[in-house]
Design a protein around this motif. Structure first.
Motif, mmCIF file in Angstrom:
data_model
loop_
_atom_site.group_PDB
_atom_site.id
_atom_site.type_symbol
_atom_site.label_atom_id
_atom_site.label_comp_id
_atom_site.label_asym_id
_atom_site.label_seq_id
_atom_site.Cartn_x
_atom_site.Cartn_y
_atom_site.Cartn_z
ATOM 1 N N ASP A 215 -16.514 34.646 8.319
ATOM 2 C CA ASP A 215 -17.139 33.554 9.092
ATOM 3 C C ASP A 215 -16.183 32.407 9.417
ATOM 4 O O ASP A 215 -16.617 31.306 9.739
ATOM 5 N N THR A 216 -14.885 32.641 9.294
ATOM 6 C CA THR A 216 -13.887 31.629 9.643
ATOM 7 C C THR A 216 -12.910 32.238 10.638
ATOM 8 O O THR A 216 -12.478 33.381 10.456
ATOM 9 N N VAL A 217 -12.560 31.485 11.686
ATOM 10 C CA VAL A 217 -11.592 31.995 12.665
ATOM 11 C C VAL A 217 -10.206 31.464 12.310
ATOM 12 O O VAL A 217 -10.013 30.259 12.148
ATOM 13 N N GLU B 219 -11.257 38.338 17.862
ATOM 14 C CA GLU B 219 -12.155 37.642 18.800
ATOM 15 C C GLU B 219 -11.456 37.295 20.110
ATOM 16 O O GLU B 219 -12.091 37.136 21.135
ATOM 17 N N ARG C 65 -11.751 36.611 13.257
ATOM 18 C CA ARG C 65 -12.821 36.105 12.382
ATOM 19 C C ARG C 65 -12.747 36.834 11.049
ATOM 20 O O ARG C 65 -12.855 38.056 10.972
#
Length: 358
Positions: A307-309, A290, A304
């Protein structure tokens, strides 16, 4: 009689009105050690330092220096050197007069003062600047003079309140190495306050981490970095990405404890391009780049994954990755935590190396 600890606090509490700045503080420091008091602003570090110095009085508990309880001993009689973050040099006194100040107060003979000031200026590398005034010195030189002034009366304990805060980054780096070397040469027990974890890790023999008036953990820099024991320390130390339900990640499905959150540090994340070799394919996730940021010898990545960075990095000489690119992500280790404790959890692949596919 030899005491195990040279400086101790036992069951110390301190409140300012309704605000409790220190809650049941207990620790012991061995003679000659350099200790970092580390924590965020308002965590109680400076209050501990000021109570040791006698500039604040504890509500209860004991403060012990060299086996003697000093609760009722005034600051001037505790044999303590204090270095403030703003130098606190006397601007109308020369370098010589600043360093000699404490010796004159103690009524040292003139010849002894002259000898001691010369010794101190040589120690801090500023011989020849005796006649200058503080405004004729650089920030780094002023801080060295502040050290020399504090050390001149031969204190049994040196206290430093954010000693590098007022100098720029390059000078701060130089002063860190210099302080470490100087304390080792002089052999004086020293405690310095900082909110900069890099500073504490680089300089201190041991670190005391404070948070909301309490001590969270005491240990060597390596122990605290690699084995955080509380949720606060796990999140505070290192460059952390905090993830929920970490058991979702490949290799952590069998993590058997009550923790639901975990800290993922960049150094425990391996990022490879799709065409590059993957050592643990069944324990590797797919991620999407990202963001990328140049950090000197490394490229910092925001990736990512499910759904978690999370934050990771690649070396500058590695094949570049682009924003939007799909990559392989292998997480070696996480620091999981619940309400009370932190746990080090390794990826299953490291516990069962036979899962490697070549």
């Amino acid at each position: 009689m030899e005491h195990k600890y040279y400086v101790e606090m036992r069951g110390v509490n301190k409140s300012f009105g309704s605000f409790q700045a220190s809650k049941d503080i207990n620790f012991g420091i061995e003679k000659g050690k350099l200790i970092g008091l580390l924590g965020p602003s308002g965590s109680g570090k400076t209050t501990i330092l000021r109570m040791l110095a006698g500039l604040e009085t504890a509500d209860n508990g004991d403060i012990i220096i060299d086996g003697k309880v000093v609760n009722d001993v005034p600051a001037s009689k505790r044999g303590i050197g204090f270095v403030f973050q703003s130098y606190a040099l006397f601007r109308y006194l020369t370098v010589y007069e600043n360093v000699a100040f404490g010796l004159k107060v103690q009524k040292w003979p003139k010849a002894k003062i002259k000898e001691r000031v010369a010794e101190m200026l040589e120690l801090v590398g500023l011989t020849g600047l005796e006649k200058r005034y503080p405004n004729q010195l650089s920030g780094g030189q002023r801080q060295r003079i502040a050290f020399a002034r504090a050390l001149a009366p031969q204190p049994q304990l040196l206290l430093l309140d954010e000693p590098f805060a007022a100098v720029d980054a390059k000078v701060r780096q130089e002063l860190r190495s210099w302080l470490r070397e100087m304390i080792s040469t002089v052999g004086v027990t020293s405690i310095f306050v900082t909110h900069d974890q890099d500073e504490a890790i680089e300089v201190a023999d041991e670190i005391i981490i404070t948070n909301q008036g309490k001590i969270e953990q005491i240990g060597t820099p390596k122990d605290i970095y690699k084995q955080p024991v509380t949720p606060f320390v796990a999140q505070f130390i290192g460059q952390s990405s905090i993830v929920e339900n970490f058991q979702r990640f490949a290799g952590f499905e069998h993590a058997n404890n009550t923790a639901t959150h975990a800290v993922v540090r960049p150094e425990y994340v391996a990022v490879t391009k799709k065409e590059e070799y993957v050592r643990y394919p069944i324990h590797t996730e797919e991620g999407v780049i990202e963001q990328t940021a140049f950090r000197g010898s490394e490229i910092e990545l925001k990736i990512r994954v499910k759904d978690t960075v999370i934050t990771a990095s690649r070396l500058l000489d590695d094949k570049p990755v682009e924003v939007g690119e799909k990559v392989n992500v292998f997480i070696y280790r996480v620091y999981a935590f619940d309400d009370k404790k932190a746990y080090v959890i390794e990826n299953d692949a490291l516990a069962h190396p036979d899962s490697v596919i070549i």
